[in-house]
Design an enzyme around this catalytic site. Structure first.
Site, mmCIF file in Angstrom:
data_model
loop_
_atom_site.group_PDB
_atom_site.id
_atom_site.type_symbol
_atom_site.label_atom_id
_atom_site.label_comp_id
_atom_site.label_asym_id
_atom_site.label_seq_id
_atom_site.Cartn_x
_atom_site.Cartn_y
_atom_site.Cartn_z
ATOM 1 N N ASP A 90 31.754 30.378 8.828
ATOM 2 C CA ASP A 90 32.915 29.786 9.503
ATOM 3 C C ASP A 90 34.185 30.474 8.986
ATOM 4 O O ASP A 90 34.529 31.571 9.435
ATOM 5 C CB ASP A 90 32.910 28.274 9.255
ATOM 6 C CG ASP A 90 34.007 27.535 9.997
ATOM 7 O OD1 ASP A 90 34.639 28.131 10.874
ATOM 8 O OD2 ASP A 90 34.231 26.341 9.695
ATOM 9 N N LYS A 97 30.664 31.521 13.585
ATOM 10 C CA LYS A 97 31.806 30.911 14.286
ATOM 11 C C LYS A 97 32.998 31.834 14.050
ATOM 12 O O LYS A 97 33.814 31.587 13.156
ATOM 13 C CB LYS A 97 32.067 29.562 13.636
ATOM 14 C CG LYS A 97 32.336 28.422 14.581
ATOM 15 C CD LYS A 97 32.822 27.222 13.783
ATOM 16 C CE LYS A 97 31.852 26.093 13.741
ATOM 17 N NZ LYS A 97 32.386 24.913 13.029
HETATM 18 P P1 IMP Z 1 32.911 28.598 5.346
HETATM 19 O O1 IMP Z 1 32.932 28.703 3.853
HETATM 20 O O2 IMP Z 1 34.171 28.028 5.902
HETATM 21 O O3 IMP Z 1 32.497 29.848 6.060
HETATM 22 O O4 IMP Z 1 31.921 27.437 5.716
HETATM 23 C C1 IMP Z 1 30.591 27.468 5.559
HETATM 24 C C2 IMP Z 1 30.087 26.067 5.349
HETATM 25 O O5 IMP Z 1 30.861 25.083 6.067
HETATM 26 C C3 IMP Z 1 28.689 25.965 5.912
HETATM 27 O O6 IMP Z 1 27.725 26.300 4.960
HETATM 28 C C4 IMP Z 1 28.616 24.513 6.328
HETATM 29 O O7 IMP Z 1 28.193 23.733 5.243
HETATM 30 C C5 IMP Z 1 30.047 24.131 6.698
HETATM 31 N N1 IMP Z 1 30.263 24.153 8.160
HETATM 32 C C6 IMP Z 1 31.091 24.965 8.843
HETATM 33 N N2 IMP Z 1 31.049 24.706 10.166
HETATM 34 C C7 IMP Z 1 30.150 23.707 10.325
HETATM 35 C C8 IMP Z 1 29.643 23.005 11.484
HETATM 36 O O8 IMP Z 1 29.991 23.251 12.650
HETATM 37 N N3 IMP Z 1 28.718 22.039 11.232
HETATM 38 C C9 IMP Z 1 28.291 21.726 9.979
HETATM 39 N N4 IMP Z 1 28.722 22.363 8.887
HETATM 40 C C10 IMP Z 1 29.651 23.345 9.048
#
Ligand code: IMP
Length: 176
Positions: free
Chosen positions: A100, A128
């Site tokens: 994300d 995403k």
């Molecule tokens: P990042 O560090 O922002 O890239 O986020 C990664 C983490 O955020 C993932 O391992 C998930 O635990 C959580 N996450 C991000 N988007 C979603 C979603 O749409 N549904 C559930 N968990 C999410």
């Protein structure tokens, strides 16, 4: 379909087919090498299991539980459970449910590189792209998805719905 799910976004069949495709590509890229699959707990478990079923490459499994906190500071990663294996000199493939903002993977990748892994690559089931804040790209991804909150196949909302065999969208009344 689960009563709290509004819509199935990616079906189980699609995830299995995509995992086979990714495994073929990974086998090609790592030919003759051994790889440590590093799953990020807890969300990566179903995808890591599915992907690994189709791999011919010599793999071992290890897991790491980290949490990254909100905010724009990149160095806010807490390691709640570390890897069991020593990774210096090994090829590492990090397995994640979703990329994300990129914060978690950026921190984990930097940490594993600093431990002198021979190589560190990333495979994520979902990407995403619109959510990206940190400069991070997956080496392999299953599906690009729009900026919506999804659940299932390891992904949770307050620790629930990880068991769903598909990626879905929650009904609004379940998170409001
Ligand atoms: P990042 O560090 O922002 O890239 O986020 C990664 C983490 O955020 C993932 O391992 C998930 O635990 C959580 N996450 C991000 N988007 C979603 C979603 O749409 N549904 C559930 N968990 C999410």
């Amino acid at each position: 379909m689960h009563k709290d799910v509004k819509e199935i976004f990616i079906t189980e069949d699609e995830i299995v087919a995509k995992s086979k495709e990714l495994a073929l590509q990974i086998d090609k890229d790592y030919e003759g090498k051994s790889v440590v699959l590093v799953g990020l707990l807890k969300g990566s478990i179903p995808f890591m299991a599915e992907l690994a079923k189709h791999l011919q490459t010599d793999v071992t499994f290890d897991y790491m539980n980290v949490s990254s906190y909100d905010g724009t500071e990149s160095k806010t990663l807490v390691v709640k459970q570390d890897l069991q294996e020593e990774i210096a000199g090994k090829h590492i493939l990090i397995v994640e449910d979703i990329l994300d903002t990129g914060k978690t993977l950026k921190n984990v990748k930097d940490m594993l590189v600093a431990r002198h892994a021979l190589s560190v690559k990333i495979v994520t089931l979902l990407d995403k792209e619109e959510g990206r804040v940190f400069d991070m790209k997956a080496d392999y991804y299953g599906f690009k998805i729009p900026n919506a909150f999804v659940i299932g196949y390891g992904l949770d909302f307050n620790e629930r719905y990880r068991q769903l065999p598909y990626i879905g969208i929650l009904k609004e009344e379940c998170y409001k």
